[in-house]
Design a protein around this motif. Structure first.
Motif, PDB file in Angstrom:
ATOM      1  N   GLU A  46       0.814  -1.221   0.000  1.00  0.00           N
ATOM      2  CA  GLU A  46       0.000   0.000   0.000  1.00  0.00           C
ATOM      3  C   GLU A  46       0.845   1.268   0.000  1.00  0.00           C
ATOM      4  O   GLU A  46       0.356   2.353  -0.341  1.00  0.00           O
ATOM      5  N   LYS A  47       2.117   1.147   0.311  1.00  0.00           N
ATOM      6  CA  LYS A  47       3.020   2.306   0.307  1.00  0.00           C
ATOM      7  C   LYS A  47       3.776   2.450  -1.010  1.00  0.00           C
ATOM      8  O   LYS A  47       4.455   3.455  -1.230  1.00  0.00           O
ATOM      9  N   PRO A  82      -3.709  -3.153  -3.063  1.00  0.00           N
ATOM     10  CA  PRO A  82      -4.235  -2.154  -2.119  1.00  0.00           C
ATOM     11  C   PRO A  82      -4.167  -0.712  -2.603  1.00  0.00           C
ATOM     12  O   PRO A  82      -4.696   0.175  -1.931  1.00  0.00           O
ATOM     13  N   LEU A  83      -3.547  -0.453  -3.763  1.00  0.00           N
ATOM     14  CA  LEU A  83      -3.475   0.917  -4.250  1.00  0.00           C
ATOM     15  C   LEU A  83      -4.839   1.395  -4.752  1.00  0.00           C
ATOM     16  O   LEU A  83      -5.611   0.613  -5.310  1.00  0.00           O
TER      17      LEU A  83
END
Length: 225
Positions: free
Chosen positions: A187-188, A221-222
């Motif tokens: 997600e990062k 998750p993006l």
């Protein structure tokens, strides 16, 4: 004393996995990121967040490859390809290729590594997803390894800094599986060639990423447009 390694960190899925692999290999890692006035400046935020999550020192080098363009990533007048099929992506060197980018990046990485007396430079190139990129191929890495050996004091003294490209022959699905084992915080990360708050979902990089997550039965998750 723990051996040191420099990791070239873009903030993307591949380079983030490589950073976590370097740590898993037992190296004290130093992340090196590049602001070359790329269209997708958003990836620098991701690189910062990944370095922080991994607990490593990060340096950001700034220079302007947009001065002469030559790539859709550095020249706003060249459109980023959209909605291309994977087989189409591999037919020719794409306009998203940035002239000599990895040679420039590796030169900075080599200088930083020798200053640190590091033993390795980690690089997240992959020859399967972007077979058209000339500076993501094994023969290129082998040639640059000779440069590392012949063009440095460490190399001439028999302590050549090693280029480590652990993903070069992995499929994107295999890279994600490796990253999951290493607990990479997806997600990062950031892969999109566009610079918006949400990933476009249609550039080559987005499509390859989304396809790999889907093939594994996982959710990326993006946020996407």
């Amino acid at each position: 004393m723990t051996d040191k390694a420099v990791v070239l960190l873009s903030g993307g899925l591949d380079s983030s996995t490589v950073l976590y692999q370097g740590k898993a290999d037992g190296y004290e890692c130093y992340a090196l990121s590049f602001n070359y006035q790329q269209r997708h400046q958003r990836e620098l935020d991701a690189a910062r967040d990944i370095a922080a999550a991994a607990g490593v020192t990060q340096q950001v080098i700034s220079f302007d490859l947009g001065l002469w363009g030559g790539s859709a990533l550095t020249d706003a007048t060249i459109n980023v390809p959209r909605d291309r099929a994977p087989e189409e992506m591999a037919t020719e060197i794409p306009v998203t290729y940035v002239p000599a980018r990895n040679t420039i990046f590796l030169s900075f990485g080599l200088a930083y590594a020798e200053a640190l007396e590091a033993k390795r430079v980690y690089l997240g190139v992959n020859a399967l997803d972007y077979s058209g990129y000339p500076d993501c191929r094994p023969d290129y890495i082998n040639a640059m390894q000779q440069v590392f050996k012949l063009g440095t004091k460490q190399g001439r003294e028999g302590r050549s800094i090693e280029i480590i490209s652990p993903l070069i022959e992995l499929k994107k699905t295999e890279i994600i599986q490796l990253g999951n084992q290493l607990n990479v915080p997806w997600e990062k990360t950031w892969s999109c060639y566009q610079g918006g708050e949400k990933a476009c979902g249609v550039c080559d990089s987005c499509q390859l990423r989304l396809k790999a997550f889907q093939e594994l039965g996982l959710t990326d998750p993006l946020p996407y447009l």
